[in-house]
Write an enzyme that holds these catalytic residues in place. Structure first.
Site, PDB file in Angstrom:
ATOM      1  N   TRP A   1       3.316  16.033 -20.236  1.00 41.19           N
ATOM      2  CA  TRP A   1       4.270  16.025 -19.120  1.00 41.19           C
ATOM      3  C   TRP A   1       5.596  16.658 -19.486  1.00 41.19           C
ATOM      4  O   TRP A   1       6.292  16.182 -20.378  1.00 41.19           O
ATOM      5  CB  TRP A   1       4.497  14.577 -18.694  1.00 41.19           C
ATOM      6  N   ARG A   2       5.904  17.734 -18.807  1.00 42.57           N
ATOM      7  CA  ARG A   2       7.279  18.248 -18.813  1.00 42.57           C
ATOM      8  C   ARG A   2       7.997  17.511 -17.687  1.00 42.57           C
ATOM      9  O   ARG A   2       7.629  17.612 -16.523  1.00 42.57           O
ATOM     10  CB  ARG A   2       7.309  19.756 -18.584  1.00 42.57           C
TER      11      ARG A   2
ATOM     12  N   GLU B   1       0.451  18.921 -11.436  1.00 40.93           N
ATOM     13  CA  GLU B   1       1.482  19.394 -10.525  1.00 40.93           C
ATOM     14  C   GLU B   1       2.202  20.559 -11.186  1.00 40.93           C
ATOM     15  O   GLU B   1       2.480  20.527 -12.386  1.00 40.93           O
ATOM     16  CB  GLU B   1       2.498  18.291 -10.210  1.00 40.93           C
TER      17      GLU B   1
ATOM     18  N   TYR C   1       8.297  21.370 -10.405  1.00 43.62           N
ATOM     19  CA  TYR C   1       9.098  21.219  -9.188  1.00 43.62           C
ATOM     20  C   TYR C   1      10.294  22.169  -9.168  1.00 43.62           C
ATOM     21  O   TYR C   1      10.719  22.642  -8.113  1.00 43.62           O
ATOM     22  CB  TYR C   1       9.668  19.793  -9.088  1.00 43.62           C
TER      23      TYR C   1
ATOM     24  N   HIS D   1       3.810  20.290 -14.764  1.00 47.12           N
ATOM     25  CA  HIS D   1       5.181  20.781 -14.618  1.00 47.12           C
ATOM     26  C   HIS D   1       5.625  21.802 -15.657  1.00 47.12           C
ATOM     27  O   HIS D   1       6.830  21.949 -15.897  1.00 47.12           O
ATOM     28  CB  HIS D   1       6.191  19.623 -14.634  1.00 47.12           C
TER      29      HIS D   1
ATOM     30  N   TYR E   1       0.814  -1.217   0.000  1.00 49.82           N
ATOM     31  CA  TYR E   1       0.000   0.000   0.000  1.00 49.82           C
ATOM     32  C   TYR E   1       0.850   1.270   0.000  1.00 49.82           C
ATOM     33  O   TYR E   1       0.546   2.259   0.654  1.00 49.82           O
ATOM     34  CB  TYR E   1      -0.986   0.000   1.189  1.00 49.82           C
ATOM     35  N   GLY E   2       1.937   1.231  -0.786  1.00 48.46           N
ATOM     36  CA  GLY E   2       2.766   2.419  -0.940  1.00 48.46           C
ATOM     37  C   GLY E   2       2.065   3.466  -1.781  1.00 48.46           C
ATOM     38  O   GLY E   2       0.933   3.297  -2.235  1.00 48.46           O
ATOM     39  N   TRP E   3       2.787   4.557  -2.045  1.00 48.83           N
ATOM     40  CA  TRP E   3       2.194   5.668  -2.784  1.00 48.83           C
ATOM     41  C   TRP E   3       1.810   5.257  -4.203  1.00 48.83           C
ATOM     42  O   TRP E   3       2.484   4.454  -4.847  1.00 48.83           O
ATOM     43  CB  TRP E   3       3.170   6.835  -2.850  1.00 48.83           C
TER      44      TRP E   3
ATOM     45  N   ASP F   1       9.997  15.880 -14.708  1.00 52.71           N
ATOM     46  CA  ASP F   1      10.602  16.345 -13.469  1.00 52.71           C
ATOM     47  C   ASP F   1      11.766  15.453 -13.046  1.00 52.71           C
ATOM     48  O   ASP F   1      12.436  15.745 -12.051  1.00 52.71           O
ATOM     49  CB  ASP F   1       9.550  16.357 -12.346  1.00 52.71           C
TER      50      ASP F   1
END
Length: 732
Positions: free
Chosen positions: A571-572, A627, A630, A606, A319-321, A574
C-alpha cells in the site's frame, strides 16, 4: 482503500521459460579452500556434538512421521526417511563455521550403499570430505577435517528397495572464537504479549484497555498480541483494534474456546469500515453471544484457522461501507453475511453459506462456497487451491512454547485441522531468537547466522542494514503486527534463493530515505527449483507513507521460483501523514521475476506507475484487489508513452503462460476527475495467458477506464457518476 464518501529498481530480468537448475543433486566445488577427507588431527579436547537440535532439511521425507528433524533430535527412537529414489540428501546447518572432526551415522535397516559426506560454507557450493560405494549400514563413525557451516549426507545408491533412513545424523567438532558471543534462543515474549488462562483475573478489563488505546490509532506505535491458553473462556467480547492480534495457544482451534465474541466494528469511523486495517484473529473457536460474530474489516486483516460455531457478519453495524478481506483455513458453521463488503477472498475453508456479492467475491478450496456465477452474482469459485501451506503459529505443548509450521498441501480443499493430528513440524521456542524492541539489525543478522529462527515480539524496529535470511527453512514470524522500518534507504529484508523460508505476520514501513526495495525474495537471477519446499510470504504487509514520509522504488520483488504469496497488502498510502504524489513516491508495488509463483489474496494499491508487473512464467493469481493512485495531479503525470495510465496488473509481453482469477481495479482520481485510464489490466494475447472474472470500477465518476484489459471490455464512462463496474468474464 475507499474512504468516506466512496460507495459500496533495476530493469527486470527477462522472463524464463525453462527452469535453470535443480537444487540438491548438482554438486560443485568450492571456489576456494577445498575441504579434503583425511585422518583427523588429534584434538586437544574431546569434540563437541554440534548438530543436535540445529536446523535441518532434506530432499524428501517418506511421510509426516519421519521428518528430517528426527535425525538430529538426539532420540534413537525417531528417524528420518526419504522417498524410495536416488539421489536423496539430508543437510544440517551448524549456524556458524565450525572445525569438523567426526560425522556419525546411525542407519536404520534402509541404509546407503553409496553416499558422500559433503560440506559447504554457504549452503550452495559443496565439497566432498568422504565418499564410499561400499557402505555397510549400522553405526558408522567417519573422521573428517576442514571448516564449514553446512554438512550433508548425499545418498547416491540405496542398499534396499526402500528410501534412505537414519536414526541419527551427528556432526562433531569445535567452533572458533571469531563468531562473537552466542545469542540465546527462547526467553520471555515481552510486555506487549498478554497471555491468559481460564483462571486469569481481569481478562475483559485488559482487552478493553488495549482496545481503547488501539481503536482509532491507525498510525500509532502501539503493538499488542493476546494469547489464550487452551481451555474455555466465557462472557468475553474481545474488540480488536489496530495492530492487535488475538490467538489461541492450542494445536487446533477447538482447543481454545471463547463463549463470546471477537469483534471488529467501525464506531470510531462513523460506521465506515473501509479503514479497519492491520489486525488478526487466529486459532480460536467462538460461540458468539448472539449467534453471529462481527468481523467488519478491510485490507491487512487476517482471519485464519478460526472455528465460528455460528454465523459471521462482515459488515459494520448499520451496514456501512466495508472493503475487506481474507479468510483462510477456517470453519464457519453458519452463514457468512457478506452484506456491504466490496470484495473478499476465502481460501481452504468450510462455510455454512454466503449471503450476497457486491463487486468481487472469490473462493478457492472452500466447502459450501457458491458456484461461479460471475458477473452476476459476482462469485468466482475454484474447487481447490493448487498449492497452499498455512501460516506458522505459536502454541503451547504442555508448558513449552513451540512454533508449528504446517505442511504443504496440493489441491487443497477445506480446513487443514479437521481430522487427526495436524501435519507439519513443531519447533521449540529455544530455536528462535526472540526479537524485542531495541534489537539492532546486526544482532538480528547474528542470530540468523547462528542458525536461529526469528520471532518478532510486538513493537516497532528500525534497521540500519538489511536483514539477510540466508538459511533454508528459516521462519521469520511476527506477533502483534511487529513493524520493521528501514533507515537510510536500505532494503528491509532479503531472502536467499533457498528452500522453505516462511515470512509471516509483520509489517514493513518505508523510511523517509528512498529504498530501492523493501522486501526481496531471492536475488536477481535466482534459478533453483523450490517446488517441493517453496518460500511463503503470509500476512506480510508493506506500507509507503501514512505513518510518516516514506519512499521506495519497488516495494516487493519476487525472484525465487515457486514462491507462494498468501495474503499481502502492499500500500502506497492515500491518507495519513507524509502523503503526496512526490512525498511518498513509490513507482512499483510488486514485481515477479520468478517462475511458478502463486499469489493467493493479492492486494496492491495506489502506486505511481505499475501496481503489479509479472515477468516470470507460469504465474498464477487467485484474487487481486487494486485501486489506482488517488492523487495523480493530472493526465500527464500518469501518461505511459502513448498509453493513458499504467495498468494495475501487467503481464510482460515475453510471458507465454499465466493465469489469474477474480481481479478488480478501481479508480478514484479525486484531484483530477477528468483523468482517463486506458485499461485496468494489460497482458499479451497468447493461448497460455488467461484471465477469468475481471472488473474495473469508477468510484463515483472520479476518473474512468476506457477498457477492462488491453482494448477489450466496456468503458466505465457511460455510468457517469454511478459506481457501476464494467465486467469481463474471460480473456482472451
Amino acid at each position: 482503500m475507499a474512504t468516506v464518501g466512496i460507495p459500496s529498481l533495476a530493469p527486470p530480468t527477462p522472463s524464463r521459460s525453462v527452469r535453470r537448475g535443480v537444487v540438491g543433486v548438482v554438486v560443485t566445488a568450492l571456489a576456494a579452500a577445498l575441504l579434503a577427507f583425511g585422518p583427523a588431527q588429534k584434538a586437544e579436547a574431546a569434540p563437541v556434538l554440534l548438530s543436535q537440535g540445529k536446523p535441518v532439511t532434506a530432499s524428501s521425507q517418506e511421510h509426516y512421521g519421519t521428518p528430517a528433524t528426527a535425525a538430529v533430535d538426539g532420540d534413537n527412537g525417531t528417524r528420518w526417511s526419504s522417498v524410495a529414489s536416488d539421489p536423496q540428501w539430508i543437510r544440517v546447518d551448524l549456524g556458524a563455521p565450525a572445525a569438523l572432526e567426526r560425522v556419525e551415522l546411525r542407519w536404520e535397516a534402509a541404509y546407503a550403499k553409496a553416499y558422500r559426506i559433503e560440506t559447504s560454507q554457504n549452503g550452495t557450493d559443496w565439497s566432498t570430505v568422504y565418499s564410499t560405494t561400499t557402505g555397510a549400514g549400522g553405526a558408522e563413525a567417519l573422521n573428517v577435517s576442514g571448516t564449514a557451516r553446512y554438512v550433508r549426507m548425499l545418498g547416491t545408491a540405496r542398499a534396499t528397495g526402500y528410501g534412505y533412513s537414519l536414526w541419527e545424523f551427528k556432526v562433531y567438532g569445535s567452533t572458533g572464537g571469531d563468531g562473537g558471543p552466542s545469542l540465546p534462543g527462547g526467553g520471555d515474549l515481552g510486555p506487549n504479549v498478554h497471555v491468559f488462562d481460564p483462571s486469569t483475573p481481569g481478562i475483559q478489563a485488559k482487552l478493553d484497555q488495549v482496545f481503547r488505546e488501539q481503536e482509532s490509532a491507525q498510525f500509532g506505535s502501539g503493538r499488542h498480541a493476546f494469547f489464550f491458553k487452551p481451555g474455555t473462556y466465557s462472557g468475553l467480547n474481545a474488540q480488536i483494534g489496530f495492530y492487535t492480534q488475538i490467538a489461541g495457544l492450542g494445536l487446533r482451534p477447538d482447543d481454545t474456546t471463547i463463549n463470546g465474541d471477537v469483534t471488529v466494528d467501525a464506531g470510531w469511523f462513523n460506521g465506515n469500515a473501509t479503514q479497519n486495517f492491520w489486525r488478526a484473529a487466529e486459532n480460536l473457536a467462538l460461540n458468539p453471544v448472539s449467534g453471529t460474530n462481527r468481523w467488519a474489516v478491510s485490507q491487512a486483516a487476517s482471519f485464519r484457522r478460526m472455528h465460528v460455531k455460528g454465523g459471521l457478519n462482515l459488515a459494520p453495524n448499520g451496514y456501512g461501507w466495508a472493503s475487506g478481506g481474507y479468510i483462510a483455513d477456517s470453519k464457519i458453521d453458519g452463514q457468512v453475511g457478506n452484506y456491504s463488503q466490496q470484495q473478499w477472498y476465502t481460501r481452504d475453508s468450510a462455510i455454512g453459506g454466503w449471503s450476497n456479492s457486491v463487486w468481487n467475491q472469490v473462493f478457492s478450496g472452500v466447502e459450501g462456497a457458491p458456484a461461479t456465477s460471475f458477473p452476476e452474482p459476482r462469485y468466482t469459485t475454484l474447487n481447490t487451491t493448487p498449492i497452499s501451506r498455512e501460516k506458522p503459529f505459536l502454541y503451547l505443548d504442555g508448558n513449552e512454547y513451540k512454533v508449528f509450521a504446517p505442511a504443504k498441501r496440493t489441491d487443497a480443499r477445506g480446513v487443514s485441522w479437521a481430522n487427526g493430528t495436524p501435519q507439519g513440524e513443531s519447533i521449540p521456542l529455544s530455536r528462535f531468537y526472540v526479537v524485542k524492541p531495541g534489537a539492532t539489525a546486526a544482532t538480528i543478522n547474528a542470530a540468523l547466522a547462528q542458525g536461529l529462527h526469528l520471532l518478532f515480539t510486538p513493537g516497532v524496529y528500525h534497521v540500519d542494514r538489511t536483514i539477510d535470511v540466508d538459511r533454508a527453512n528459516t521462519i521469520v514470524l511476527g506477533l502483534g503486527l511487529a513493524t520493521i522500518i528501514p533507515d537510510n534507504g536500505v532494503t528491509a529484508m532479503r531472502v536467499a534463493d533457498v528452500d522453505g523460508v516462511r515470512l509471516a505476520g509483520f509489517l514493513i514501513d518505508a523510511g523517509p530515505v528512498n529504498s530501492p526495495t523493501l522486501l526481496e525474495v531471492g536475488p536477481q537471477g535466482a534459478y533453483a527449483d523450490h517446488a517441493a519446499n517453496p518460500t511463503t510470504v503470509q500476512d506480510v504487509y508493506l506500507r509507503i507513507g501514512g505513518a510518516g514520509p516514506g519512499k521506495a522504488t519497488t516495494s516487493m520483488v519476487v525472484n525465487s521460483d515457486d514462491t507462494i504469496v498468501d495474503h499481502t497488502w502492499v500500500w502506497r498510502a492515500d491518507h495519513g501523514d507524509g502523503v503526496g504524489w512526490e512525498m511518498n513516491r513509490a513507482d512499483y508495488g510488486v514485481r515477479v521475476n520468478g517462475d511458478d509463483v502463486l499469489a493467493t489474496g493479492l492486494f496492491v494499491e495506489h502506486f505511481n506507475k505499475y501496481d503489479v508487473e509479472w515477468y516470470g512464467e507460469r504465474g498464477r493469481t487467485i484474487f487481486y484487489q487494486n485501486e489506482k493512485a488517488y492523487d495523480a495531479p493530472n493526465q500527464a503525470a500518469i501518461q505511459n508513452g502513448t498509453t493513458q495510465g499504467y495498468a494495475a496488473y501487467r503481464v510482460d509481453d515475453s510471458v507465454t503462460t499465466h493465469e489469474a482469477w477474480g481481479l478488480g481495479s478501481y479508480c478514484n482520481y479525486n484531484v483530477d476527475p477528468t483523468i482517463r485510464q486506458h485499461h485496468g489490466f494489460k497482458a499479451p494475447v497468447k493461448p497460455g495467458v488467461r484471465f477469468h472474472s475481471l472488473l474495473v470500477v469508477s468510484l463515483g465518476g472520479m476518473g474512468h477506464y476506457n477498457h477492462v484489459i488491453n482494448d477489450t471490455g466496456a468503458s466505465t464512462v457511460p455510468a457517469g457518476t454511478s459506481t457501476v463496474p464494467s465486467t469481463l468474464v474471460s480473456f482472451p
